[in-house]
Scaffold this active site. Structure first.
Site, PDB file in Angstrom:
ATOM      1  N   ASP A 192       0.820  -1.208   0.000  1.00 31.33           N
ATOM      2  CA  ASP A 192       0.000   0.000   0.000  1.00 31.33           C
ATOM      3  C   ASP A 192       0.856   1.261   0.000  1.00 31.33           C
ATOM      4  O   ASP A 192       0.395   2.327  -0.403  1.00 31.33           O
ATOM      5  CB  ASP A 192      -0.922  -0.007   1.226  1.00 31.33           C
ATOM      6  CG  ASP A 192      -1.940   1.125   1.186  1.00 31.33           C
ATOM      7  OD1 ASP A 192      -2.591   1.289   0.132  1.00 31.33           O
ATOM      8  OD2 ASP A 192      -2.077   1.845   2.189  1.00 31.33           O
ATOM      9  N   LEU A 273      -7.542   4.763   2.330  1.00 28.72           N
ATOM     10  CA  LEU A 273      -7.762   6.145   1.904  1.00 28.72           C
ATOM     11  C   LEU A 273      -6.556   6.706   1.164  1.00 28.72           C
ATOM     12  O   LEU A 273      -6.660   7.734   0.490  1.00 28.72           O
ATOM     13  CB  LEU A 273      -8.071   7.018   3.115  1.00 28.72           C
ATOM     14  CG  LEU A 273      -9.495   6.887   3.675  1.00 28.72           C
ATOM     15  CD1 LEU A 273      -9.612   7.638   4.988  1.00 28.72           C
ATOM     16  CD2 LEU A 273     -10.515   7.415   2.673  1.00 28.72           C
ATOM     17  N   ARG A 274      -5.427   6.019   1.281  1.00 29.26           N
ATOM     18  CA  ARG A 274      -4.257   6.474   0.538  1.00 29.26           C
ATOM     19  C   ARG A 274      -4.524   6.423  -0.959  1.00 29.26           C
ATOM     20  O   ARG A 274      -3.926   7.190  -1.736  1.00 29.26           O
ATOM     21  CB  ARG A 274      -3.053   5.600   0.899  1.00 29.26           C
ATOM     22  CG  ARG A 274      -1.735   6.130   0.360  1.00 29.26           C
ATOM     23  CD  ARG A 274      -0.530   5.361   0.898  1.00 29.26           C
ATOM     24  NE  ARG A 274      -0.289   5.715   2.295  1.00 29.26           N
ATOM     25  CZ  ARG A 274      -0.475   4.873   3.300  1.00 29.26           C
ATOM     26  NH1 ARG A 274      -0.898   3.644   3.068  1.00 29.26           N
ATOM     27  NH2 ARG A 274      -0.235   5.262   4.537  1.00 29.26           N
ATOM     28  N   ALA A 275      -5.417   5.543  -1.400  1.00 27.81           N
ATOM     29  CA  ALA A 275      -5.745   5.460  -2.828  1.00 27.81           C
ATOM     30  C   ALA A 275      -6.351   6.765  -3.322  1.00 27.81           C
ATOM     31  O   ALA A 275      -5.998   7.265  -4.394  1.00 27.81           O
ATOM     32  CB  ALA A 275      -6.701   4.294  -3.069  1.00 27.81           C
ATOM     33  N   VAL A 278      -3.523   9.456  -3.451  1.00 31.10           N
ATOM     34  CA  VAL A 278      -2.556   9.241  -4.523  1.00 31.10           C
ATOM     35  C   VAL A 278      -3.200   9.467  -5.887  1.00 31.10           C
ATOM     36  O   VAL A 278      -2.563  10.018  -6.801  1.00 31.10           O
ATOM     37  CB  VAL A 278      -1.945   7.833  -4.433  1.00 31.10           C
ATOM     38  CG1 VAL A 278      -1.019   7.563  -5.614  1.00 31.10           C
ATOM     39  CG2 VAL A 278      -1.176   7.665  -3.129  1.00 31.10           C
TER      40      VAL A 278
END
Length: 635
Positions: A192, A273-275, A278
């Protein structure tokens, strides 16, 4: 700009890979890119070639931490004296066999011995600050180094607390990793952390393949001359990246686009939530790279193909990737304004949500009812909370050759010298005259992790009766394989049917290969159980010393093919089980016998093995997870 790396502009047939690397160059805060694919697909070539087109950075001349002018690290001794200079972006390779001291930094031994000073010697993380940290075959990186990378990636700071040192320095870098899925996957936490991911395959167009070969042969014949022929393209790409970096702060992504990003992440069941973050950054970087100040839906779609595939939730052993047809459908739906149907009143959001929930519940009930009617295999789920609690390799190994240093002990003949403890002992013994004697020597005590080998022996004979029963067995094996993979174990699969047993899967960490082996598992024929136990014993003996084993046997115990002519298959099976028990092999027997009349031979076999015996009906999440964990502890 001529370099011995293959020119980035000359790479052909890998447009998406090149785009992902350029996006990370435009916005290094995205977290880097994971390049995943088969051998010989230009993964390493493209990654190393990126360094030659990156815009230069301003830093203090001679600074080991790559400090920008006016913002020195507190431990940097040259920032106050050195002048600013334009320098190439650091491109640091992290070897798989690097020690933890080499990566994070350690006590400067030379200065400690010469003047008794306790000074810090920067490691690879300091050298990679404001640059690229490249790891070839990143999925093979030792777990203790993965832990270091996770900590540094989360904080952007490298903290060193060892040998009397307490130091922090900035360590923000673009992480570029390559890997081959045949060698196993990455830990979910590290996966991730990679902002983007690219699946690389060899070109299937024969013209493209021939052009790849033509360019490579020309480069190998004269690297300098071939690079010079691409100098203009390299310089143009260098200028394009520099312009994109200047434009990036002014690129606008409006609220409608942000809502679409969240919608796509929800539709593809992305938990992190990093998706969303990014994808926001990647979309803006795409626009900047194209010289625009406004993000378009095309930018967002291209970003989704790089951000979502490695983050979407997958069922065990489901192939990675992204459903591009589904992505196109969602993008088309977003482009069309919603229009209420004629004669229908619009519902409020709460009412829509309630009705949608009721509809999904009815659909789920219909699916489960249909599955039960068709005799589908039961779904066996390992307790996820327990899996997270023990994620990583199961067995802790003291005095390991590699791993985390936990302490130092006096030893006049150390195999791994604890430098800090040795110097401290000499300094305390005679502060005014630093002389190291044999009595001062200390040994490093390391704690590593040892992987385990889980060998599945699966009865595929006709005694298993219906195909539905075999599907249930496959479901149980896949669940156990999932649990094994989460703990970084090796797995092997033996099946037996007809007249003999065969190794379907040699010991491996590749879950994809394991799934393929089980997917091709044939059924029917007689039951050569003693052959399977003999082959299991041979397999475990060949793997001896590599990993503590666990034998998982799936059988109903109805042996009818003997090892020797005229022999008794059942007695031979018990004899082989006794040999396994004598060698102390921990085992688990899953009884697959069905029907009203049961002989109970699987239970007898388990008793001989000294193993626990469970039926498929008993394989709940708790019992399965706890049983495997207990057996691994015994190993």
């Amino acid at each position: 700009m001529t370099s011995m790396n293959f020119p980035f502009s000359a790479i052909v047939g890998q447009a998406q890979l090149q785009a992902a690397l350029l996006l990370c160059a435009v916005d290094p805060s995205m977290g880097g890119v994971l390049i995943r694919g088969d051998k010989g697909t230009a993964k390493s070539t493209a990654a190393r070639a990126l360094a030659d087109v990156l815009p230069r950075i301003e830093r203090v001349a001679g600074c080991a931490f790559n400090c920008p002018a006016g913002a020195p690290c507190q431990h940097c001794e040259v920032c106050g004296e050195g002048g600013a200079e334009l320098s190439t972006v650091p491109f640091v390779t992290l070897p798989l066999g690097a020690t933890e001291d080499r990566v994070i930094g350690s006590l400067d031994l030379a200065r400690a011995l010469q003047g008794g000073q306790r000074a810090f010697q920067p490691g690879l993380l300091a050298a990679a600050h404001r640059g690229v940290l490249y790891i070839d075959e990143v999925n093979l990186l030792a777990d203790h180094l993965v832990d270091v990378l996770l900590d540094v990636a989360a904080m952007g700071v490298n903290s060193v607390q060892r040998e009397g040192l307490s130091i922090q320095h900035p360590a923000r870098f673009t992480l570029v990793g390559t890997m081959n899925l045949e060698e196993g996957d990455l830990r979910p936490q590290l996966l991730d952390r990679f902002g983007l991911m690219v699946e690389v395959t060899a070109p299937r167009d024969k013209k493209v393949r021939s052009e790849v070969v033509r360019r490579r042969i020309a480069y190998e014949a004269d690297p300098a001359g071939y690079s010079a022929t691409w100098e203009l393209q390299q310089q143009a790409l260098h200028r394009q990246l520099a312009t994109a970096q200047r434009l990036l702060p002014d690129v606008v992504l409006d609220d409608a686009m942000l809502d679409l990003i969240s919608h796509l992440c929800c539709e593809f069941e992305v938990a992190s939530l990093r998706a969303d973050i990014v994808m926001h950054k990647a979309s803006r970087a795409l626009a900047a790279l194209d010289g625009r100040l406004q993000v378009t839906p095309a930018d967002l779609r291209s970003a989704a193909e790089l951000v979502l595939p490695h983050r979407r939730r997958r069922k065990p052993f489901e192939q990675p990737g992204l459903d591009r047809e589904r992505l196109d459908e969602l993008m088309q739906q977003a482009a069309q304004p919603p229009q209420p149907e004629d004669g229908c009143e619009q519902q409020n959001p709460e009412q829509q949500q309630n009705e949608q929930g009721e509809s999904e519940q009815q659909n789920d009930e219909q699916v489960f009812a249909a599955a039960a009617a068709n005799g589908a295999a039961p779904r066996i789920v390992v307790d996820s909370s327990a899996a997270r609690a023990s994620m990583g390799r199961r067995s802790e190994a003291l005095n390991a050759p590699r791993g985390r240093v936990v302490r130092a002990v006096p030893d006049d003949n150390p195999s791994s010298l604890a430098i800090g403890a040795t110097l401290r002992s000499a300094a305390l013994r005679d502060p005014g005259n630093l002389q190291v004697t044999q009595a001062d020597l200390h040994q490093q005590v390391r704690v590593g992790k040892s992987a385990n080998l889980i060998l599945f022996v699966v009865d595929a004979s006709g005694s298993m009766a219906a195909q539905r029963r075999m599907e249930a067995v496959k479901g149980a094996v896949l669940t156990l394989l999932t649990d094994a993979y989460q703990r970084r174990d090796e797995v092997a699969v033996i099946s037996f049917r007809g007249q003999a047993a065969q190794v379907l899967l040699a010991p491996t960490r590749s879950v994809d290969r394991a799934e393929q082996g089980l997917g091709e598992l044939p059924t029917g024929g007689r039951t050569p159980l003693p052959h399977a136990l003999q082959l299991a014993l041979e397999t475990l003996e060949r793997a001896a010393g590599n990993a503590p084993p666990l034998l998982v046997l799936l059988t109903d115990g109805k042996a009818n093919v003997a090892l020797s002519e005229g022999g008794d298959p059942w007695r031979e099976s018990l004899a082989m089980a006794e040999l396994l028990a004598e060698r102390g092999v921990p085992a688990l027997v899953l009884d697959t016998e069905s029907g009203y009349l049961r002989l109970g031979r699987a239970a007898q076999l388990a008793h001989t093995l000294g193993a626990e015996c469970l039926t498929l009906e008993q394989l709940s999440a708790d019992s399965l997870a706890l049983t495997i964990r207990a057996r691994m502890g015994a190993a």
